[in-house]
Write a protein that holds these residues in place. Structure first.
Motif, PDB file in Angstrom:
ATOM      1  N   LEU A   1      -2.075   4.434  -1.596  1.00  0.00           N
ATOM      2  CA  LEU A   1      -1.997   4.482  -0.133  1.00  0.00           C
ATOM      3  C   LEU A   1      -3.212   3.818   0.511  1.00  0.00           C
ATOM      4  CD1 LEU A   1      -0.576   8.066   0.368  1.00  0.00           C
ATOM      5  CD2 LEU A   1       0.575   5.901   0.862  1.00  0.00           C
TER       6      LEU A   1
ATOM      7  N   SER B   1      -3.103   0.032  -0.046  1.00  0.00           N
ATOM      8  CA  SER B   1      -2.095  -0.658   0.766  1.00  0.00           C
ATOM      9  C   SER B   1      -2.559  -0.875   2.205  1.00  0.00           C
ATOM     10  CB  SER B   1      -0.776   0.123   0.758  1.00  0.00           C
ATOM     11  OG  SER B   1      -0.892   1.316   1.504  1.00  0.00           O
ATOM     12  N   HIS B   2      -3.640  -0.207   2.605  1.00  0.00           N
ATOM     13  CA  HIS B   2      -4.152  -0.344   3.964  1.00  0.00           C
ATOM     14  C   HIS B   2      -5.455  -1.137   4.041  1.00  0.00           C
ATOM     15  CE1 HIS B   2      -1.225   2.831   4.636  1.00  0.00           C
ATOM     16  NE2 HIS B   2      -1.204   2.379   5.870  1.00  0.00           N
TER      17      HIS B   2
END
Length: 73
Positions: A18, A21-22
């Motif tokens: 997560l 992915s950012h």
């Protein structure tokens, strides 16, 4: 307080995926000590499982619990 080694490995993989992915939206993550430590810990675990983390496909597959992700074209 727990150390990183005391957390569930699958939970750590999820958190890493997560965060990773950012990276484009939150550029500060690239310089985050926590992100670096988490990546290093996970790569050590992957190597112990026989994964060559320098091969992106192997590393990504390991992070996804053995699921091979295919890019959408």
């Amino acid at each position: 307080m727990k150390t990183i080694t005391e957390y569930d490995l699958e939970e750590l993989k999820l958190i890493y995926r997560l965060l990773h992915s950012h990276l484009q939206q939150e550029i500060e993550l690239m310089d985050s000590v926590l992100m670096h430590d988490l990546q290093r810990y996970l790569q050590d675990k992957a190597r112990a499982d026989g994964v060559d983390v320098s091969v992106h496909a192997q590393w990504t597959t390991w992070l996804n619990g053995g699921v091979v992700l295919h890019s959408v074209e």
